[in-house]
Design an enzyme around this catalytic site. Structure first.
Site, PDB file in Angstrom:
ATOM      1  N   ILE A  37      41.070  42.076  27.651  1.00  0.00           N
ATOM      2  CA  ILE A  37      41.630  43.098  26.752  1.00  0.00           C
ATOM      3  C   ILE A  37      41.999  42.488  25.400  1.00  0.00           C
ATOM      4  O   ILE A  37      41.728  43.076  24.345  1.00  0.00           O
ATOM      5  CB  ILE A  37      42.862  43.793  27.388  1.00  0.00           C
ATOM      6  CG1 ILE A  37      42.503  44.379  28.762  1.00  0.00           C
ATOM      7  CG2 ILE A  37      43.371  44.906  26.470  1.00  0.00           C
ATOM      8  CD1 ILE A  37      43.678  45.044  29.484  1.00  0.00           C
ATOM      9  N   GLY A  61      40.569  32.494  29.964  1.00  0.00           N
ATOM     10  CA  GLY A  61      39.939  33.064  28.764  1.00  0.00           C
ATOM     11  C   GLY A  61      38.587  32.414  28.498  1.00  0.00           C
ATOM     12  O   GLY A  61      38.278  31.361  29.056  1.00  0.00           O
ATOM     13  N   ILE A  82      51.916  29.745  26.157  1.00  0.00           N
ATOM     14  CA  ILE A  82      53.165  30.455  25.844  1.00  0.00           C
ATOM     15  C   ILE A  82      54.378  29.753  26.455  1.00  0.00           C
ATOM     16  O   ILE A  82      55.505  30.089  26.138  1.00  0.00           O
ATOM     17  CB  ILE A  82      53.135  31.945  26.281  1.00  0.00           C
ATOM     18  CG1 ILE A  82      52.758  32.084  27.759  1.00  0.00           C
ATOM     19  CG2 ILE A  82      52.224  32.760  25.392  1.00  0.00           C
ATOM     20  CD1 ILE A  82      52.949  33.472  28.326  1.00  0.00           C
ATOM     21  N   ALA A 102      49.025  37.651  27.064  1.00  0.00           N
ATOM     22  CA  ALA A 102      48.772  36.482  27.920  1.00  0.00           C
ATOM     23  C   ALA A 102      49.514  36.669  29.230  1.00  0.00           C
ATOM     24  O   ALA A 102      50.675  37.088  29.243  1.00  0.00           O
ATOM     25  CB  ALA A 102      49.256  35.205  27.238  1.00  0.00           C
ATOM     26  N   GLN A 104      49.357  35.571  33.801  1.00  0.00           N
ATOM     27  CA  GLN A 104      48.686  35.311  35.067  1.00  0.00           C
ATOM     28  C   GLN A 104      48.352  36.725  35.533  1.00  0.00           C
ATOM     29  O   GLN A 104      49.249  37.506  35.866  1.00  0.00           O
ATOM     30  CB  GLN A 104      49.668  34.578  35.985  1.00  0.00           C
ATOM     31  CG  GLN A 104      49.105  34.117  37.306  1.00  0.00           C
ATOM     32  CD  GLN A 104      48.524  35.196  38.163  1.00  0.00           C
ATOM     33  OE1 GLN A 104      47.287  35.307  38.278  1.00  0.00           O
ATOM     34  NE2 GLN A 104      49.353  36.037  38.742  1.00  0.00           N
ATOM     35  N   TYR A 168      53.123  39.941  41.391  1.00  0.00           N
ATOM     36  CA  TYR A 168      52.617  40.231  40.043  1.00  0.00           C
ATOM     37  C   TYR A 168      53.329  41.464  39.467  1.00  0.00           C
ATOM     38  O   TYR A 168      53.808  41.438  38.326  1.00  0.00           O
ATOM     39  CB  TYR A 168      51.102  40.454  40.125  1.00  0.00           C
ATOM     40  CG  TYR A 168      50.472  40.998  38.871  1.00  0.00           C
ATOM     41  CD1 TYR A 168      50.252  40.185  37.757  1.00  0.00           C
ATOM     42  CD2 TYR A 168      50.078  42.337  38.791  1.00  0.00           C
ATOM     43  CE1 TYR A 168      49.660  40.694  36.608  1.00  0.00           C
ATOM     44  CE2 TYR A 168      49.486  42.843  37.649  1.00  0.00           C
ATOM     45  CZ  TYR A 168      49.277  42.020  36.564  1.00  0.00           C
ATOM     46  OH  TYR A 168      48.694  42.528  35.423  1.00  0.00           O
ATOM     47  N   ASN A 197      43.682  50.475  35.928  1.00  0.00           N
ATOM     48  CA  ASN A 197      42.504  49.601  36.017  1.00  0.00           C
ATOM     49  C   ASN A 197      41.663  49.760  34.757  1.00  0.00           C
ATOM     50  O   ASN A 197      40.975  50.773  34.598  1.00  0.00           O
ATOM     51  CB  ASN A 197      41.661  49.957  37.244  1.00  0.00           C
ATOM     52  CG  ASN A 197      42.288  49.429  38.500  1.00  0.00           C
ATOM     53  OD1 ASN A 197      43.363  49.872  38.897  1.00  0.00           O
ATOM     54  ND2 ASN A 197      41.642  48.459  39.117  1.00  0.00           N
ATOM     55  N   GLY A 296      49.343  43.173  48.786  1.00  0.00           N
ATOM     56  CA  GLY A 296      49.933  43.598  47.514  1.00  0.00           C
ATOM     57  C   GLY A 296      49.073  44.591  46.763  1.00  0.00           C
ATOM     58  O   GLY A 296      49.426  45.024  45.668  1.00  0.00           O
TER      59      GLY A 296
HETATM   60  N1  LIG Z   1      42.649  44.384  32.994  1.00  0.00           N
HETATM   61  C1  LIG Z   1      43.454  45.243  33.616  1.00  0.00           C
HETATM   62  O1  LIG Z   1      42.987  46.181  34.275  1.00  0.00           O
HETATM   63  C2  LIG Z   1      44.955  45.087  33.536  1.00  0.00           C
HETATM   64  C3  LIG Z   1      45.742  45.950  34.323  1.00  0.00           C
HETATM   65  C4  LIG Z   1      47.129  45.817  34.274  1.00  0.00           C
HETATM   66  C5  LIG Z   1      47.707  44.888  33.415  1.00  0.00           C
HETATM   67  N2  LIG Z   1      46.927  44.060  32.669  1.00  0.00           N
HETATM   68  C6  LIG Z   1      47.587  43.068  31.795  1.00  0.00           C
HETATM   69  O2  LIG Z   1      46.993  43.114  30.500  1.00  0.00           O
HETATM   70  C7  LIG Z   1      46.920  41.802  29.950  1.00  0.00           C
HETATM   71  C8  LIG Z   1      45.484  41.450  29.637  1.00  0.00           C
HETATM   72  O3  LIG Z   1      44.722  41.568  30.842  1.00  0.00           O
HETATM   73  P1  LIG Z   1      43.244  41.001  30.948  1.00  0.00           P
HETATM   74  O4  LIG Z   1      42.545  41.803  31.978  1.00  0.00           O
HETATM   75  O5  LIG Z   1      42.676  40.854  29.579  1.00  0.00           O
HETATM   76  O6  LIG Z   1      43.560  39.567  31.575  1.00  0.00           O
HETATM   77  P2  LIG Z   1      42.831  38.182  31.301  1.00  0.00           P
HETATM   78  O7  LIG Z   1      43.218  37.295  32.426  1.00  0.00           O
HETATM   79  O8  LIG Z   1      41.386  38.396  31.010  1.00  0.00           O
HETATM   80  O9  LIG Z   1      43.537  37.693  29.944  1.00  0.00           O
HETATM   81  C9  LIG Z   1      44.750  36.984  29.936  1.00  0.00           C
HETATM   82  C10 LIG Z   1      44.597  35.824  28.963  1.00  0.00           C
HETATM   83  O10 LIG Z   1      45.825  35.109  28.925  1.00  0.00           O
HETATM   84  C11 LIG Z   1      45.532  33.727  28.888  1.00  0.00           C
HETATM   85  N3  LIG Z   1      46.686  32.990  29.423  1.00  0.00           N
HETATM   86  C12 LIG Z   1      47.106  32.942  30.704  1.00  0.00           C
HETATM   87  N4  LIG Z   1      48.200  32.170  30.795  1.00  0.00           N
HETATM   88  C13 LIG Z   1      48.488  31.736  29.552  1.00  0.00           C
HETATM   89  C14 LIG Z   1      49.489  30.899  29.006  1.00  0.00           C
HETATM   90  N5  LIG Z   1      50.427  30.343  29.776  1.00  0.00           N
HETATM   91  N6  LIG Z   1      49.491  30.664  27.668  1.00  0.00           N
HETATM   92  C15 LIG Z   1      48.535  31.208  26.875  1.00  0.00           C
HETATM   93  N7  LIG Z   1      47.553  31.998  27.334  1.00  0.00           N
HETATM   94  C16 LIG Z   1      47.522  32.264  28.655  1.00  0.00           C
HETATM   95  C17 LIG Z   1      44.278  33.554  29.736  1.00  0.00           C
HETATM   96  O11 LIG Z   1      43.569  32.378  29.438  1.00  0.00           O
HETATM   97  C18 LIG Z   1      43.509  34.821  29.386  1.00  0.00           C
HETATM   98  O12 LIG Z   1      42.626  34.592  28.311  1.00  0.00           O
HETATM   99  C19 LIG Z   1      47.560  40.874  30.980  1.00  0.00           C
HETATM  100  O13 LIG Z   1      48.920  40.721  30.649  1.00  0.00           O
HETATM  101  C20 LIG Z   1      47.417  41.630  32.286  1.00  0.00           C
HETATM  102  O14 LIG Z   1      48.402  41.254  33.218  1.00  0.00           O
HETATM  103  C21 LIG Z   1      45.562  44.132  32.721  1.00  0.00           C
END
Ligand SMILES: NC(=O)c1ccc[n+]([C@@H]2O[C@H](COP(=O)([O-])OP(=O)(O)OC[C@H]3O[C@@H](n4cnc5c(N)ncnc54)[C@H](O)[C@@H]3O)[C@@H](O)[C@H]2O)c1
Length: 340
Positions: A37, A61, A82, A102, A104, A168, A197, A296
């Site tokens: 995202i 990433g 972070i 960012a 997990q 989570y 999702n 979960g």
């Molecule tokens: N994709 C979905 O459907 C969805 C649904 C609910 C919530 N989210 C939330 O939206 C956000 C983006 O989701 P996504 O699907 O793009 O996830 P993703 O895992 O593709 O992106 C998260 C990014 O954060 C980076 N990251 C992780 N830990 C880090 C740290 N300690 N320091 C710096 N960077 C760090 C990762 O390398 C990754 O590039 C997240 O917070 C996720 O929890 C996503």
């Protein structure tokens, strides 16, 4: 439309965030910029003429997610964490607002290692808020999740109790609560986006991606986690980006939460059938359901998106066109799924 991005025209004044007009000199920090995202959001913010600084530790990433941006002089990438004070200090310098994405982002990993999940999602979010305050950044938009609700009444409204059934979901709920306490205590403008999702180009996890990966290995037999009866709310990435920018521009940023979903749900069985149909595999592939999914996992989700709609949200792409674009991207990225 192989690998092509479906383009949506923004319907709002995206340069106004939290009552502050962001102009060409404004810097927007996006944490998790190399993720699914975050990378799409960075492209959108950049296309609006703002400076983007992205922070990512590349734990999940991909540099190639940033290939459209990396040569731009209006995009700066900080490879960092972070949880690291220097990385946060460097990336937040002169920023006018933060999209904190960012995380997990895996439910199963949060079950395996709750401490790591806590550190990144709770401590990490608190760090971002602390640095936003220190650097006098007025606005933080936080990526939360529908998992904060747990097994909720459907369709789920934002005022539903938060009863997560995964670590989570618990860590995202804690992040939200810190955003709202920072708003109340220090006047920070903040909002939490409860993503359902989200799917689309560059999405490398979730049911759709897993099914395509399995079919690529063996298109005669497909084993799918769960009963197939799980029904979830899916939103295509371009529609999600529209929702994110809408909340930033027009939302109430006093620690509020917004559901970011489609308001319609689809069963896993339906997704399997649609994918097999698109790939011409209906007759060839035998599908088996394992009957169990991961710990979960919320089995049924459906967002009430009336709050988002009040800001003017209207999906432009929708499920079927989004799924077809996703399959095209997958094939361009990973090769043909089936030889038929
Ligand atoms: N994709 C979905 O459907 C969805 C649904 C609910 C919530 N989210 C939330 O939206 C956000 C983006 O989701 P996504 O699907 O793009 O996830 P993703 O895992 O593709 O992106 C998260 C990014 O954060 C980076 N990251 C992780 N830990 C880090 C740290 N300690 N320091 C710096 N960077 C760090 C990762 O390398 C990754 O590039 C997240 O917070 C996720 O929890 C996503």
């Amino acid at each position: 439309m192989c690998g092509e991005k479906i383009v949506i025209t923004l319907t709002m004044s995206s340069l106004l965030v939290g009552g502050k007009v962001l102009n060409r000199a404004s810097r927007v920090l996006i944490t998790g910029v190399a993720g699914f995202i975050g990378s799409h959001l960075a492209e959108r913010v950049h296309s609006l003429g703002l400076e983007v600084v992205g922070l990512d530790d590349f734990s999940n990433g991909y540099l190639k997610n940033l290939s459209n941006l990396k040569k731009s002089k209006h995009f700066e990438l900080v490879k960092g964490n972070i949880l690291n004070v220097e990385d946060l200090s460097k990336s937040s310098k002169d920023a006018d607002m933060v999209f904190h994405f960012a995380a997990q982002s895996s439910v199963p990993k949060s079950t395996e290692n709750p401490t790591r999940d806590f550190e990144i999602n709770v401590q990490g979010t608190l760090n971002v808020l602390k640095y936003a305050r220190k650097a006098d950044i007025g606005t933080v938009i936080f990526a939360s999740s529908s998992t904060v609700y747990g097994d909720a009444a459907l369709p789920t409204l934002e005022d539903h109790p938060l009863l997560p059934i995964s670590n989570y979901g618990a860590s995202k709920a804690a992040g939200e609560v810190y955003c709202s306490s920072y708003s109340a205590l220090y006047g920070l403008k903040s909002a939490s986006l409860r993503f359902y999702n989200i799917f689309g180009l560059r999405s490398r996890k979730g049911a759709m991606f897993d099914i395509l990966q399995k079919l690529q290995k063996n298109d005669k037999k497909l084993e799918v986690l769960g009963t197939g009866a799980q029904t979830k709310d899916y939103l295509y990435i371009d529609d999600a980006i529209e929702a994110i920018t809408l909340v930033a521009a027009k939302g109430k940023l006093s620690g509020e939460a917004y559901n970011v979903g489609s308001g319609e749900n689809h069963s896993v069985k339906e997704i399997v059938e649609k994918l097999l149909g698109m790939l011409g595999l209906v007759r060839k592939t035998k599908t088996f359901y394992t009957g169990f999914s991961w710990h979960g996992d919320v089995q049924k989700t459906l967002a009430d998106i009336s709050k988002l709609k009040k800001l003017g949200f209207d999906r432009k792409v929708g499920f079927d066109r989004g799924l077809s674009a996703f399959v095209d991207w997958y094939k361009a990225e990973y090769g043909e799924v089936s030889t038929r």
